[in-house]
Design an enzyme around this catalytic site. Structure first.
Site, PDB file in Angstrom:
ATOM      1  N   GLU A 167      14.713  10.921  14.601  1.00 40.17           N
ATOM      2  CA  GLU A 167      15.056   9.849  15.948  1.00 40.17           C
ATOM      3  C   GLU A 167      16.304   9.064  15.256  1.00 40.17           C
ATOM      4  O   GLU A 167      16.363   8.477  13.986  1.00 40.17           O
ATOM      5  CB  GLU A 167      13.810   8.788  15.999  1.00 40.17           C
ATOM      6  N   ASN A 175       8.245   1.839  24.276  1.00 40.50           N
ATOM      7  CA  ASN A 175       7.338   0.997  22.908  1.00 40.50           C
ATOM      8  C   ASN A 175       7.042  -0.208  23.481  1.00 40.50           C
ATOM      9  O   ASN A 175       7.344  -1.148  23.887  1.00 40.50           O
ATOM     10  CB  ASN A 175       8.484   0.865  21.950  1.00 40.50           C
ATOM     11  N   HIS A 191      16.495   2.446  19.209  1.00 35.88           N
ATOM     12  CA  HIS A 191      16.510   1.067  18.630  1.00 35.88           C
ATOM     13  C   HIS A 191      18.075   0.538  19.624  1.00 35.88           C
ATOM     14  O   HIS A 191      19.050   0.892  19.450  1.00 35.88           O
ATOM     15  CB  HIS A 191      16.637   1.065  17.259  1.00 35.88           C
ATOM     16  N   GLY A 192      17.399  -0.535  20.214  1.00 34.30           N
ATOM     17  CA  GLY A 192      18.617  -1.507  20.633  1.00 34.30           C
ATOM     18  C   GLY A 192      18.839  -1.319  22.017  1.00 34.30           C
ATOM     19  O   GLY A 192      19.841  -1.664  22.569  1.00 34.30           O
ATOM     20  N   HIS A 222       4.238   0.815  17.225  1.00 35.02           N
ATOM     21  CA  HIS A 222       4.300   0.591  15.653  1.00 35.02           C
ATOM     22  C   HIS A 222       3.093  -0.324  14.959  1.00 35.02           C
ATOM     23  O   HIS A 222       3.131  -1.513  15.086  1.00 35.02           O
ATOM     24  CB  HIS A 222       5.627  -0.294  15.266  1.00 35.02           C
ATOM     25  N   GLY A 275      12.005  -0.338  23.429  1.00 34.46           N
ATOM     26  CA  GLY A 275      10.881  -1.233  23.722  1.00 34.46           C
ATOM     27  C   GLY A 275      11.292  -2.695  24.171  1.00 34.46           C
ATOM     28  O   GLY A 275      10.967  -2.996  25.229  1.00 34.46           O
ATOM     29  N   HIS A 276      12.047  -3.254  23.369  1.00 32.94           N
ATOM     30  CA  HIS A 276      12.194  -4.629  23.694  1.00 32.94           C
ATOM     31  C   HIS A 276      12.934  -5.058  24.841  1.00 32.94           C
ATOM     32  O   HIS A 276      12.687  -5.662  25.487  1.00 32.94           O
ATOM     33  CB  HIS A 276      13.233  -5.201  22.307  1.00 32.94           C
ATOM     34  N   THR A 313      12.756  -6.844  12.889  1.00 34.55           N
ATOM     35  CA  THR A 313      12.422  -5.215  13.455  1.00 34.55           C
ATOM     36  C   THR A 313      12.886  -4.382  12.503  1.00 34.55           C
ATOM     37  O   THR A 313      13.641  -4.659  11.391  1.00 34.55           O
ATOM     38  CB  THR A 313      13.224  -5.299  14.909  1.00 34.55           C
ATOM     39  N   THR A 314      12.775  -3.001  12.681  1.00 32.60           N
ATOM     40  CA  THR A 314      13.205  -1.983  11.740  1.00 32.60           C
ATOM     41  C   THR A 314      14.663  -2.038  11.580  1.00 32.60           C
ATOM     42  O   THR A 314      15.363  -1.990  12.531  1.00 32.60           O
ATOM     43  CB  THR A 314      12.610  -0.790  12.197  1.00 32.60           C
ATOM     44  N   GLU A 371       4.489   4.726  15.206  1.00 35.11           N
ATOM     45  CA  GLU A 371       5.538   4.519  14.451  1.00 35.11           C
ATOM     46  C   GLU A 371       5.106   3.908  13.284  1.00 35.11           C
ATOM     47  O   GLU A 371       4.026   3.286  13.331  1.00 35.11           O
ATOM     48  CB  GLU A 371       6.723   3.497  14.869  1.00 35.11           C
ATOM     49  N   ARG A 397      -0.793 -15.980  20.983  1.00 34.84           N
ATOM     50  CA  ARG A 397      -1.556 -17.238  21.185  1.00 34.84           C
ATOM     51  C   ARG A 397      -3.167 -16.828  20.713  1.00 34.84           C
ATOM     52  O   ARG A 397      -4.165 -17.385  21.059  1.00 34.84           O
ATOM     53  CB  ARG A 397      -1.797 -17.422  22.665  1.00 34.84           C
ATOM     54  N   ASP A 456       5.125  -2.547  21.861  1.00 36.68           N
ATOM     55  CA  ASP A 456       4.780  -3.739  20.774  1.00 36.68           C
ATOM     56  C   ASP A 456       4.791  -4.927  21.124  1.00 36.68           C
ATOM     57  O   ASP A 456       3.896  -5.861  20.777  1.00 36.68           O
ATOM     58  CB  ASP A 456       5.805  -3.524  19.485  1.00 36.68           C
ATOM     59  N   HIS A 457       5.806  -5.041  22.078  1.00 35.22           N
ATOM     60  CA  HIS A 457       6.088  -6.747  22.455  1.00 35.22           C
ATOM     61  C   HIS A 457       5.028  -7.023  23.360  1.00 35.22           C
ATOM     62  O   HIS A 457       4.997  -8.179  23.797  1.00 35.22           O
ATOM     63  CB  HIS A 457       7.475  -6.880  22.416  1.00 35.22           C
ATOM     64  N   ARG A 493       1.388  -7.564  12.776  1.00 33.34           N
ATOM     65  CA  ARG A 493       2.141  -8.560  13.470  1.00 33.34           C
ATOM     66  C   ARG A 493       1.991  -8.374  14.933  1.00 33.34           C
ATOM     67  O   ARG A 493       1.697  -9.450  15.772  1.00 33.34           O
ATOM     68  CB  ARG A 493       3.596  -9.083  13.009  1.00 33.34           C
ATOM     69  N   HIS A 494       2.092  -7.376  15.417  1.00 29.05           N
ATOM     70  CA  HIS A 494       1.573  -7.053  16.913  1.00 29.05           C
ATOM     71  C   HIS A 494       0.361  -5.988  17.209  1.00 29.05           C
ATOM     72  O   HIS A 494      -0.560  -6.419  17.623  1.00 29.05           O
ATOM     73  CB  HIS A 494       2.973  -6.693  17.620  1.00 29.05           C
ATOM     74  N   ARG A 549       2.215  -2.064  12.190  1.00 26.50           N
ATOM     75  CA  ARG A 549       3.052  -2.549  10.941  1.00 26.50           C
ATOM     76  C   ARG A 549       1.795  -2.810   9.913  1.00 26.50           C
ATOM     77  O   ARG A 549       0.957  -3.395  10.231  1.00 26.50           O
ATOM     78  CB  ARG A 549       3.872  -3.802  11.078  1.00 26.50           C
TER      79      ARG A 549
HETATM   80  N1  PXP Z   1      12.376   3.509  17.499  1.00 22.49           N
HETATM   81  C1  PXP Z   1      11.762   3.077  16.541  1.00 22.49           C
HETATM   82  C2  PXP Z   1      11.471   3.826  15.099  1.00 22.49           C
HETATM   83  C3  PXP Z   1      11.917   1.535  16.109  1.00 22.49           C
HETATM   84  O1  PXP Z   1      11.343   1.008  15.038  1.00 22.49           O
HETATM   85  C4  PXP Z   1      12.035   0.812  17.257  1.00 22.49           C
HETATM   86  C5  PXP Z   1      11.807  -0.559  17.240  1.00 22.49           C
HETATM   87  O2  PXP Z   1      10.260  -0.880  17.108  1.00 22.49           O
HETATM   88  C6  PXP Z   1      12.187   1.279  18.527  1.00 22.49           C
HETATM   89  C7  PXP Z   1      12.515   2.547  18.618  1.00 22.49           C
HETATM   90  C8  PXP Z   1      12.524   0.476  19.684  1.00 22.49           C
HETATM   91  O3  PXP Z   1      13.736  -0.338  19.595  1.00 22.49           O
HETATM   92  P1  PXP Z   1      13.825  -1.482  20.640  1.00 22.49           P
HETATM   93  O4  PXP Z   1      12.630  -2.542  20.720  1.00 22.49           O
HETATM   94  O5  PXP Z   1      15.262  -2.010  20.242  1.00 22.49           O
HETATM   95  O6  PXP Z   1      14.147  -0.781  22.076  1.00 22.49           O
END
Ligand code: PXP
Length: 260
Positions: A165, A21, A212-213, A57, A234-235, A114-115, A84, A32, A23-24, A63-64, A59
């Site tokens: 998921e 992911n 997630h996480g 994602h 992602g993160h 976040t979600t 997403e 910026r 997104d970040h 935002r990103h 959104r």
């Molecule tokens: N899966 C879904 C559905 C999510 O919403 C996210 C966060 O955007 C992730 C996976 C990835 O989560 P993380 O950024 O915590 O790894």
């Protein structure tokens, strides 16, 4: 926990797939309003490092990730694109135009960082069933981002989803000791919920994904279950990339989800 002895792996089962992911990467750009960092450049590094999918994602508050990012990724990627998205009509329309390999339907609240939770599959079953069949008619596969709860897995299957998921956020936070003294018990309870949900999903013939996480440590116990087909992460990867570079960050995570 229920036994996973009867679980059927799809015939295409190989090593678990990594969806990164990004997104970040876009968050850094939006911070910026600069033309950099380039999402496409990031996607190419991820692809070369061995991930099988780019996840973004789009959104509602943009935002990103921006609309143009999704069109550009679809045009230039050689690996799968997993979009997403919420169930909002505006985003659904874009998804139908972009035609990603997967859409992953998620709940979305404007104020969240976040979600936060899984989809309320019961409440939105009529809407979901129509969205799923409309996407599938266009050969877009549908994943539902859900709590690891066997009732929700069964309902996702009944609605015709291709995949679930499993939301691993609470498990991952507990493994990172975010709930203080209760963390160990919460991590164990969540782990069992993830296990039971994954076993049921597989037995029903659903593709079972997780996300997630995740970090390099908490992912190992889930990986050892040998029930998850795809991880969307992602993160942690983007944070790690700031230290060691994106190529190495992706390779380290691939090692964690694929090495026995
Ligand atoms: N899966 C879904 C559905 C999510 O919403 C996210 C966060 O955007 C992730 C996976 C990835 O989560 P993380 O950024 O915590 O790894």
């Amino acid at each position: 926990m229920t036994s996973n002895k009867k679980s059927k792996k799809p015939s295409t089962w190989l090593l678990p797939r990594l969806g990164v992911n990004i997104d970040h990467i876009a968050t850094l750009r939006q911070l910026r309003g600069t033309p950099y960092p380039s999402l496409l450049e990031a996607a190419r590094i991820v692809e070369k490092a061995g991930a099988k999918q780019i996840t973004v994602h789009l959104r509602e508050d943009r935002r990103h990730i921006q609309d143009q990012d999704v069109y550009d990724l679809k045009k230039h990627l050689t690996i799968d694109l997993n979009l997403e998205m919420s169930m909002s009509a505006e985003i659904v329309k874009i998804a139908h135009k972009v035609k990603p390999t997967w859409v992953c339907l998620v709940p979305e609240k404007r104020e969240e960082v976040t979600t936060e939770g899984g989809l309320d599959v019961k409440k939105y079953r009529t809407k979901l069933s129509k969205l799923i069949s409309d996407f599938q008619k266009k050969k877009i596969r549908v994943s539902l981002f859900v709590e690891p709860d066997v009732k929700v897995i069964q309902l996702s299957y009944d609605l015709g989803a291709d995949a679930v998921e499993l939301h691993t956020g609470r498990y991952c936070m507990a493994m990172q000791k975010a709930f203080g003294a209760k963390s160990k018990d919460i991590a164990q309870a969540e782990f069992e919920r993830i296990h039971d949900s994954a076993v049921l999903g597989k037995n029903l013939g659903l593709h079972v994904h997780a996300g997630h996480g995740f970090d390099l440590i908490n992912v190992r116990k889930i990986m050892a279950l040998d029930l998850i087909e795809e991880y969307n992460i992602g993160h942690f990867i983007v944070c790690r990339a700031a230290i060691v570079g994106l190529d190495q960050a992706v390779k380290e995570m691939l090692g964690a989800i694929q090495a026995p």
